[in-house]
Write an enzyme that holds these catalytic residues in place. Structure first.
Site, PDB file in Angstrom:
ATOM      1  N   ARG A 140       2.362 -15.533  15.069  1.00 42.11           N
ATOM      2  CA  ARG A 140       1.903 -14.490  14.410  1.00 42.11           C
ATOM      3  C   ARG A 140       0.389 -14.320  14.975  1.00 42.11           C
ATOM      4  O   ARG A 140      -0.202 -15.205  15.078  1.00 42.11           O
ATOM      5  CB  ARG A 140       1.969 -14.507  12.900  1.00 42.11           C
ATOM      6  CG  ARG A 140       3.410 -14.772  12.419  1.00 42.11           C
ATOM      7  CD  ARG A 140       3.855 -15.018  11.080  1.00 42.11           C
ATOM      8  NE  ARG A 140       3.364 -13.536  10.276  1.00 42.11           N
ATOM      9  CZ  ARG A 140       3.401 -13.643   9.015  1.00 42.11           C
ATOM     10  NH1 ARG A 140       3.922 -14.555   8.197  1.00 42.11           N
ATOM     11  NH2 ARG A 140       2.884 -12.341   8.135  1.00 42.11           N
TER      12      ARG A 140
ATOM     13  N   LYS B 110       3.702 -14.337  -5.588  1.00 38.80           N
ATOM     14  CA  LYS B 110       3.171 -15.342  -4.492  1.00 38.80           C
ATOM     15  C   LYS B 110       1.901 -15.033  -4.035  1.00 38.80           C
ATOM     16  O   LYS B 110       0.756 -15.911  -4.094  1.00 38.80           O
ATOM     17  CB  LYS B 110       4.026 -15.261  -3.261  1.00 38.80           C
ATOM     18  CG  LYS B 110       3.781 -16.075  -1.804  1.00 38.80           C
ATOM     19  CD  LYS B 110       4.987 -16.297  -1.144  1.00 38.80           C
ATOM     20  CE  LYS B 110       5.264 -15.141  -0.149  1.00 38.80           C
ATOM     21  NZ  LYS B 110       4.215 -14.968   0.774  1.00 38.80           N
ATOM     22  N   SER B 111       1.355 -13.556  -3.914  1.00 35.98           N
ATOM     23  CA  SER B 111      -0.039 -13.074  -3.634  1.00 35.98           C
ATOM     24  C   SER B 111      -0.958 -13.951  -4.540  1.00 35.98           C
ATOM     25  O   SER B 111      -2.064 -14.364  -4.137  1.00 35.98           O
ATOM     26  CB  SER B 111      -0.234 -11.743  -3.519  1.00 35.98           C
ATOM     27  OG  SER B 111       0.764 -11.456  -2.276  1.00 35.98           O
TER      28      SER B 111
ATOM     29  N   ARG C  83      -4.043 -16.927  -4.335  1.00 33.22           N
ATOM     30  CA  ARG C  83      -5.514 -16.598  -4.786  1.00 33.22           C
ATOM     31  C   ARG C  83      -6.067 -17.329  -5.915  1.00 33.22           C
ATOM     32  O   ARG C  83      -7.185 -17.697  -6.139  1.00 33.22           O
ATOM     33  CB  ARG C  83      -5.425 -15.015  -5.155  1.00 33.22           C
ATOM     34  CG  ARG C  83      -5.474 -14.244  -3.566  1.00 33.22           C
ATOM     35  CD  ARG C  83      -5.046 -12.872  -3.823  1.00 33.22           C
ATOM     36  NE  ARG C  83      -5.103 -11.910  -2.780  1.00 33.22           N
ATOM     37  CZ  ARG C  83      -4.243 -11.731  -1.885  1.00 33.22           C
ATOM     38  NH1 ARG C  83      -3.008 -12.590  -1.838  1.00 33.22           N
ATOM     39  NH2 ARG C  83      -4.227 -11.169  -0.936  1.00 33.22           N
TER      40      ARG C  83
ATOM     41  N   SER D  10      -3.636  -4.425   6.216  1.00 34.66           N
ATOM     42  CA  SER D  10      -3.307  -5.768   5.827  1.00 34.66           C
ATOM     43  C   SER D  10      -4.384  -6.191   4.641  1.00 34.66           C
ATOM     44  O   SER D  10      -5.696  -6.068   4.909  1.00 34.66           O
ATOM     45  CB  SER D  10      -3.464  -6.364   7.152  1.00 34.66           C
ATOM     46  OG  SER D  10      -3.439  -7.860   6.640  1.00 34.66           O
TER      47      SER D  10
ATOM     48  N   ASP E 140       7.143  -5.816   1.905  1.00 40.10           N
ATOM     49  CA  ASP E 140       7.870  -6.676   1.843  1.00 40.10           C
ATOM     50  C   ASP E 140       9.059  -6.615   1.237  1.00 40.10           C
ATOM     51  O   ASP E 140      10.200  -7.313   1.420  1.00 40.10           O
ATOM     52  CB  ASP E 140       7.050  -7.835   0.938  1.00 40.10           C
ATOM     53  CG  ASP E 140       5.995  -8.485   1.829  1.00 40.10           C
ATOM     54  OD1 ASP E 140       5.641  -8.418   2.797  1.00 40.10           O
ATOM     55  OD2 ASP E 140       5.242  -9.221   0.885  1.00 40.10           O
TER      56      ASP E 140
HETATM   57  C1  S3P Z   1       0.021 -10.555   1.302  1.00 44.91           C
HETATM   58  C2  S3P Z   1      -0.313  -9.541   2.334  1.00 44.91           C
HETATM   59  C3  S3P Z   1       0.992  -8.703   3.108  1.00 44.91           C
HETATM   60  C4  S3P Z   1       2.124  -9.097   2.687  1.00 44.91           C
HETATM   61  C5  S3P Z   1       2.430 -10.639   2.630  1.00 44.91           C
HETATM   62  C6  S3P Z   1       1.555 -11.241   1.411  1.00 44.91           C
HETATM   63  C7  S3P Z   1      -1.008 -10.985   0.802  1.00 44.91           C
HETATM   64  O1  S3P Z   1       0.664  -9.116   4.685  1.00 44.91           O
HETATM   65  O2  S3P Z   1       3.241  -8.772   3.585  1.00 44.91           O
HETATM   66  O3  S3P Z   1       3.549 -11.128   2.165  1.00 44.91           O
HETATM   67  O4  S3P Z   1      -0.922 -11.743  -0.222  1.00 44.91           O
HETATM   68  O5  S3P Z   1      -2.157 -10.523   1.126  1.00 44.91           O
HETATM   69  P1  S3P Z   1      -0.443  -8.371   5.403  1.00 44.91           P
HETATM   70  O6  S3P Z   1      -1.559  -8.571   4.953  1.00 44.91           O
HETATM   71  O7  S3P Z   1      -0.127  -8.919   6.629  1.00 44.91           O
HETATM   72  O8  S3P Z   1       0.228  -6.815   5.196  1.00 44.91           O
END
Ligand code: S3P
Length: 429
Positions: A123, A23-24, A28, A168, A316
């Site tokens: 959030r 997903k991340s 990007r 984060s 996660d």
């Molecule tokens: C993510 C960073 C994390 C993660 C989220 C995806 C990202 O969050 O929990 O599911 O893609 O950069 P945080 O940056 O709030 O820790």
């Protein structure tokens, strides 16, 4: 909401799963592809709801994004190709879309309004808005810009030297994205390593970025060049089936081509420390990201303490780690994980509530939880909290339970794992 019933496993789980794209990295790939010159081709893109929010946002800003068979194509023409959207951008449930896009929109020469669903609207966004304002951003929203909806009037930004007050990757990425167009140098300093996909991908696209341990610097000016991206399988999705194999006697599952970036593999360390039977094979690398097959077999597990620098590397996965702990002998303590309180839901309360309802011995703490194993889970009625990772954890818990698990709603799973049910069925047949 539609109730859904999950049955206990009738025997060992077997087979191979190709888990969906990360997903991340998928988010990007769209963001940097849209900023680059030329067509970026993305294979194994995650077409989950969250990543599609990022795709839709760029379409609304005039970027053509289409498919050629299984390949997602992003037809970029540099940042000047981005146009002011005619309507507010809807980010649904997606924290990553929101926080990364805020970093970008702060420095683009137009006006944008962004909003999301009820979970996203609760959030915290001040963690991104504060450093961006220090760079000169103009952003307005509820409670001094702490929550969505936010209105952004793009400005020429100035670089900053910023020490992250929260661990984060989303905040780090937002500041780096703003730094991509800001005057001077932008430096981001972390106290523990969080996922570094932004740094790796920006490097691959040719940005002027240097990552050095816990410090990353970026300067504007370099033209991003389109490229070909292969998105590894998402270890955060693989995690559910890794846990399933580890707790159902006789099981043996292979998870193919999963991303093994060091900043994401905390679960592998945890499973090993708990006594899990886990092996990695077919290692390779693509676009700076490590990839490999993960094989997990059933083993007797024991409780451990999970804390400190390990937490961002498995943030996660904590819902499913809590489930593992219910099936491990002895005590598991999870601490330093207060960030869980501000995820899609308060995951400390949600995990404890769901697992307790299903018969586990688990107590929340301010920054984590304490679990005593091994419990025979009973099954029962559980709430998903509209959170994809809570819903999938409950579904996997049902496999180890005596009776069925009735979940109030599982629709949130499509956020990150649209084929979850097909894969769950496949390993039981
Ligand atoms: C993510 C960073 C994390 C993660 C989220 C995806 C990202 O969050 O929990 O599911 O893609 O950069 P945080 O940056 O709030 O820790």
């Amino acid at each position: 909401m539609t109730h859904i019933t999950f049955q206990p496993a009738s025997g060992p789980l077997r087979g191979e799963i190709e888990v969906p794209g990360d997903k991340s990295i998928s988010h990007r790939s769209v963001i940097f592809g849209a900023l680059a010159y030329g067509t970026t081709k993305v294979r194994h893109f995650l077409e989950g709801e969250d990543c599609m929010r990022t795709v839709e946002a760029f379409r609304q800003m005039g970027i053509k994004i289409d498919r050629e068979g299984p390949v997602l194509r992003i037809h970029g023409n540099g940042p000047e190709a981005l146009k002011e959207p005619q309507a507010p951008l809807y980010f649904g449930n997606s924290g990553t879309t929101t926080r990364l896009m805020l970093g970008l929109l702060a420095g683009l020469p137009f006006f944008t309004v962004v909003y999301g669903d009820s979970s996203l609207s609760a959030r915290p966004m001040d963690r991104v808005v504060n450093p961006l304002r220090q760079m000169g951003a103009e952003m307005n929203g509820r409670e001094s810009g702490s929550y969505l909806p936010l209105a952004i009037r793009g400005k020429k930004l100035q670089g900053i030297d910023y020490s992250l007050p929260v661990k984060s990757a989303q905040v780090k990425s937002a500041v780096l994205l703003a730094g991509l167009f800001a005057g001077g140098e932008t430096i981001v300093r972390e106290s523990s390593a969080t996922r570094d996909h932004t740094e790796k991908m920006l490097q691959a696209f040719g940005a002027d970025i240097t990552a050095n341990g816990l410090q990353t610097s970026i300067s504007s000016g370099a033209k991003l060049e389109a490229g070909n991206i292969y998105v590894p399988g998402d270890i955060s999705s693989a995690a559910f089936f890794m846990a399933a194999a580890a707790i159902i006697p006789g099981s043996h599952l292979v998870l193919k081509a999963v991303g093994l970036n060091e900043t994401r593999t905390g679960l592998l360390d945890v499973l090993q420390k708990m006594g899990g039977d886990i092996r990695i094979s077919n290692r390779k690398s693509s676009g700076g990201e490590d990839i490999g097959d993960i094989t997990v077999s059933y083993a007797d597990l024991h409780g451990i303490t999970i804390e400190g620098e390990l937490i961002p590397r498995l943030i996660d996965e904590i819902p499913v780690i809590a489930l593992l702990a219910t099936q491990a002998e002895g005590k598991t303590v999870i601490r330093d994980a207060e960030e869980l309180r501000v995820k899609e839901t308060d995951r400390i309360s949600a995990v404890c509530d769901v697992l307790k309802t299903l018969g586990a011995d688990i107590e929340p703490t301010a920054d984590g939880m304490i679990i005593h194993g091994k419990s025979k889970l009973t099954g029962g009625k559980a709430a998903s909290y509209q959170d994809h990772r809570i819903a999938m954890m409950a579904a996997i818990a049902s496999l180890a339970a005596k009776g069925e698990v009735v979940l109030d709603d599982a629709s949130s799973i499509s956020v990150s794992y649209p084929d979850f049910f097909a894969d769950l069925t496949k390993i039981q047949s």
